[in-house]
Design an enzyme around this catalytic site. Structure first.
Site, PDB file in Angstrom:
ATOM      1  N   ASN A   1       0.835  -1.216   0.000  1.00 18.94           N
ATOM      2  CA  ASN A   1       0.000   0.000   0.000  1.00 18.94           C
ATOM      3  C   ASN A   1       0.866   1.262   0.000  1.00 18.94           C
ATOM      4  O   ASN A   1       0.353   2.357   0.154  1.00 18.94           O
ATOM      5  CB  ASN A   1      -0.969   0.005   1.196  1.00 18.94           C
ATOM      6  CG  ASN A   1      -0.235   0.116   2.519  1.00 18.94           C
ATOM      7  OD1 ASN A   1       0.996   0.148   2.568  1.00 18.94           O
ATOM      8  ND2 ASN A   1      -0.989   0.176   3.606  1.00 18.94           N
ATOM      9  N   LEU A  58      -8.137 -10.017  -1.971  1.00 12.18           N
ATOM     10  CA  LEU A  58      -6.977 -10.869  -2.312  1.00 12.18           C
ATOM     11  C   LEU A  58      -7.352 -12.357  -2.265  1.00 12.18           C
ATOM     12  O   LEU A  58      -6.749 -13.179  -2.939  1.00 12.18           O
ATOM     13  CB  LEU A  58      -5.805 -10.577  -1.371  1.00 12.18           C
ATOM     14  CG  LEU A  58      -5.147  -9.205  -1.576  1.00 12.18           C
ATOM     15  CD1 LEU A  58      -4.215  -8.874  -0.420  1.00 12.18           C
ATOM     16  CD2 LEU A  58      -4.390  -9.167  -2.894  1.00 12.18           C
ATOM     17  N   LEU A  73       5.298  -9.984   4.493  1.00 13.95           N
ATOM     18  CA  LEU A  73       6.256  -9.016   5.045  1.00 13.95           C
ATOM     19  C   LEU A  73       5.617  -7.665   5.355  1.00 13.95           C
ATOM     20  O   LEU A  73       6.259  -6.809   5.973  1.00 13.95           O
ATOM     21  CB  LEU A  73       7.393  -8.777   4.018  1.00 13.95           C
ATOM     22  CG  LEU A  73       8.611  -9.700   4.052  1.00 13.95           C
ATOM     23  CD1 LEU A  73       8.222 -11.145   3.863  1.00 13.95           C
ATOM     24  CD2 LEU A  73       9.623  -9.301   2.983  1.00 13.95           C
ATOM     25  N   LYS A  85      -4.320 -21.178   3.266  1.00 15.28           N
ATOM     26  CA  LYS A  85      -5.156 -22.360   3.531  1.00 15.28           C
ATOM     27  C   LYS A  85      -5.971 -22.713   2.278  1.00 15.28           C
ATOM     28  O   LYS A  85      -5.989 -23.858   1.836  1.00 15.28           O
ATOM     29  CB  LYS A  85      -6.078 -22.035   4.703  1.00 15.28           C
ATOM     30  CG  LYS A  85      -7.092 -23.098   5.039  1.00 15.28           C
ATOM     31  CD  LYS A  85      -7.887 -22.656   6.268  1.00 15.28           C
ATOM     32  CE  LYS A  85      -9.126 -23.473   6.435  1.00 15.28           C
ATOM     33  NZ  LYS A  85     -10.345 -22.681   6.438  1.00 15.28           N
ATOM     34  N   TYR A 101       3.711  -2.296  17.794  1.00 13.57           N
ATOM     35  CA  TYR A 101       4.485  -3.165  16.900  1.00 13.57           C
ATOM     36  C   TYR A 101       4.744  -4.518  17.560  1.00 13.57           C
ATOM     37  O   TYR A 101       4.397  -5.570  17.023  1.00 13.57           O
ATOM     38  CB  TYR A 101       5.803  -2.461  16.560  1.00 13.57           C
ATOM     39  CG  TYR A 101       6.712  -3.210  15.597  1.00 13.57           C
ATOM     40  CD1 TYR A 101       6.352  -3.352  14.252  1.00 13.57           C
ATOM     41  CD2 TYR A 101       7.930  -3.727  16.021  1.00 13.57           C
ATOM     42  CE1 TYR A 101       7.198  -4.018  13.363  1.00 13.57           C
ATOM     43  CE2 TYR A 101       8.780  -4.384  15.138  1.00 13.57           C
ATOM     44  CZ  TYR A 101       8.406  -4.525  13.802  1.00 13.57           C
ATOM     45  OH  TYR A 101       9.248  -5.175  12.936  1.00 13.57           O
ATOM     46  N   TYR A 120      -3.583 -21.417  12.815  1.00 20.24           N
ATOM     47  CA  TYR A 120      -3.765 -22.002  11.464  1.00 20.24           C
ATOM     48  C   TYR A 120      -2.951 -23.284  11.330  1.00 20.24           C
ATOM     49  O   TYR A 120      -3.373 -24.223  10.656  1.00 20.24           O
ATOM     50  CB  TYR A 120      -3.402 -20.984  10.363  1.00 20.24           C
ATOM     51  CG  TYR A 120      -4.631 -20.226   9.909  1.00 20.24           C
ATOM     52  CD1 TYR A 120      -5.199 -19.245  10.710  1.00 20.24           C
ATOM     53  CD2 TYR A 120      -5.253 -20.525   8.696  1.00 20.24           C
ATOM     54  CE1 TYR A 120      -6.350 -18.571  10.322  1.00 20.24           C
ATOM     55  CE2 TYR A 120      -6.411 -19.857   8.301  1.00 20.24           C
ATOM     56  CZ  TYR A 120      -6.946 -18.885   9.114  1.00 20.24           C
ATOM     57  OH  TYR A 120      -8.092 -18.235   8.732  1.00 20.24           O
TER      58      TYR A 120
END
Ligand SMILES: NC(=O)c1ccc[n+]([C@@H]2O[C@H](COP(=O)([O-])OP(=O)(O)OC[C@H]3O[C@@H](n4cnc5c(N)ncnc54)[C@H](O)[C@@H]3O)[C@@H](O)[C@H]2O)c1
Length: 317
Positions: free
Chosen positions: A34, A63, A78, A110, A150, A164
């Site tokens: 972005n 996406l 990333l 997935k 962060y 996951y």
């Protein structure tokens, strides 16, 4: 068929160099960014026929159904501001991309049965009370301070990876990256090596925070990227967190002096108040990376810095 790889944060320091490497290795690369801290100029010169750039947020659910992301083999997630200058200016966006964005990328992995590497950080250890830091150390992190957006967002990103992996057997691997550098860091990025080298080359004061006894370990970009690529490759690393960093540790004052000497600089070194929650020590244990990936850094700080200084000199002239 060529391997298709998605890189989020492709216009940033690590993403752009990784895209170059993967294109050179013959992959098709879809890059998402972005452009919040990354620069479109970082993507100049990437092979146009095998590189697709999407100026999008990694949190976008579009996406998940994007036609360019069918037959996806690998995802490097990333996307995230990495320099305190950027993540402190956009704390909510930083939390989003590492949580909502990470879940989005895990869901994509997935659905496509793709492998995924999530780039977490040594900041997950906070201001460590154990030194050096193995992956099993749980950290000393503050939820109530300027670095929390962060550090804690990355930690929650790791939790999503764990879920996951355990619930859906997604082939996810987590890299806890320690300070990485090269001339690919923009000189206004605000991280310590880009600051010191730019200041030294301009003969401006080299600004050390605190008394300079706090330590960091610095890994050259090619070493870090080799670690990330091996992590992606090795099935033994599925469901694992692995430190990727250089295990040689330097006090910041020593780094300042080394930069000054290598750059032949007239700069003075000046001392300024230490920012809140700044970690006092930082050094990875890399036994797990050695064992599972057969990886360890090979570039010394002297040679990596010399290369960085020469490249910055050309850019600044
Ligand atoms: N370089 C290091 O020393 C280091 C150390 C530890 C962890 N990491 C992690 O590695 C990753 C890459 O770091 P870097 O040094 O290249 O940082 P960078 O700031 O140079 O690049 C990050 C990129 O992500 C993009 N981005 C941010 N939010 C986004 C969003 N919501 N959607 C899409 N794109 C977005 C930015 O525009 C930028 O291009 C980050 O996740 C960072 O936390 C890096």
């Amino acid at each position: 068929m060529e391997k298709k790889v998605l890189i989020t944060g492709v216009a940033g320091f690590l993403g752009s160099q990784l895209a170059k490497d993967l294109l050179e290795a013959g992959c098709v690369v879809v890059g998402v960014d972005n452009l919040s801290s990354g620069k479109i100029t970082n993507l100049k010169g990437l092979s146009e026929d095998r590189f697709i750039f999407k100026e999008m947020d990694a949190c976008s659910r579009k996406l998940l159904t994007d036609a360019d992301l069918h037959n996806l083999a690998e995802i490097y997630h990333l996307a995230s501001a990495a320099s305190p200058k950027y993540y402190q200016a956009s704390p909510f966006e930083t939390i989003n991309v590492n949580t909502v964005g990470t879940k989005n990328m895990l869901e994509l992995a997935k659905r496509r049965q793709a492998k995924i590497v999530y780039t977490s950080t040594s900041e997950a250890y906070g201001d460590p009370e154990m030194h050096p830091q193995p992956e099993s150390y749980r950290g000393n992190v503050n939820t109530w301070g300027p670095r929390a957006c962060y550090d804690e967002a990355k930690r929650l990103g790791e939790v999503l990876c764990y879920l996951y992996y355990t619930q859906y057997q997604t082939k996810v691997k987590v890299a806890r990256i320690f300070n990485t550098y090269s001339a690919g860091l923009a000189n206004d990025d605000g991280r310590v090596i880009s600051n010191f080298v730019t200041q030294a080359l301009k003969d401006e004061d080299i600004t050390v925070y605190g008394d300079g006894t706090q330590t960091r370990s610095f890994c050259y970009v090619t070493d870090t990227l080799n670690g990330l690529k091996l992590l992606m490759e090795k099935d033994e690393a599925n469901g694992e967190i692995i430190n990727i960093g250089n295990p040689i540790e330097y006090p910041i004052i020593e780094l300042a002096n080394l930069v000054k000497t290598l750059a032949n600089s007239e700069s003075n070194i000046t001392f300024h108040p230490l920012p809140e929650d700044d970690p006092k020590v930082r050094r990875p244990v890399i036994d797990k990376a050695k064992e599972l990936l057969g990886w360890e850094p090979v570039i010394t700080l002297d040679s990596g810095l010399a290369e960085t200084i020469e490249e910055y000199r050309k850019k600044l002239l």
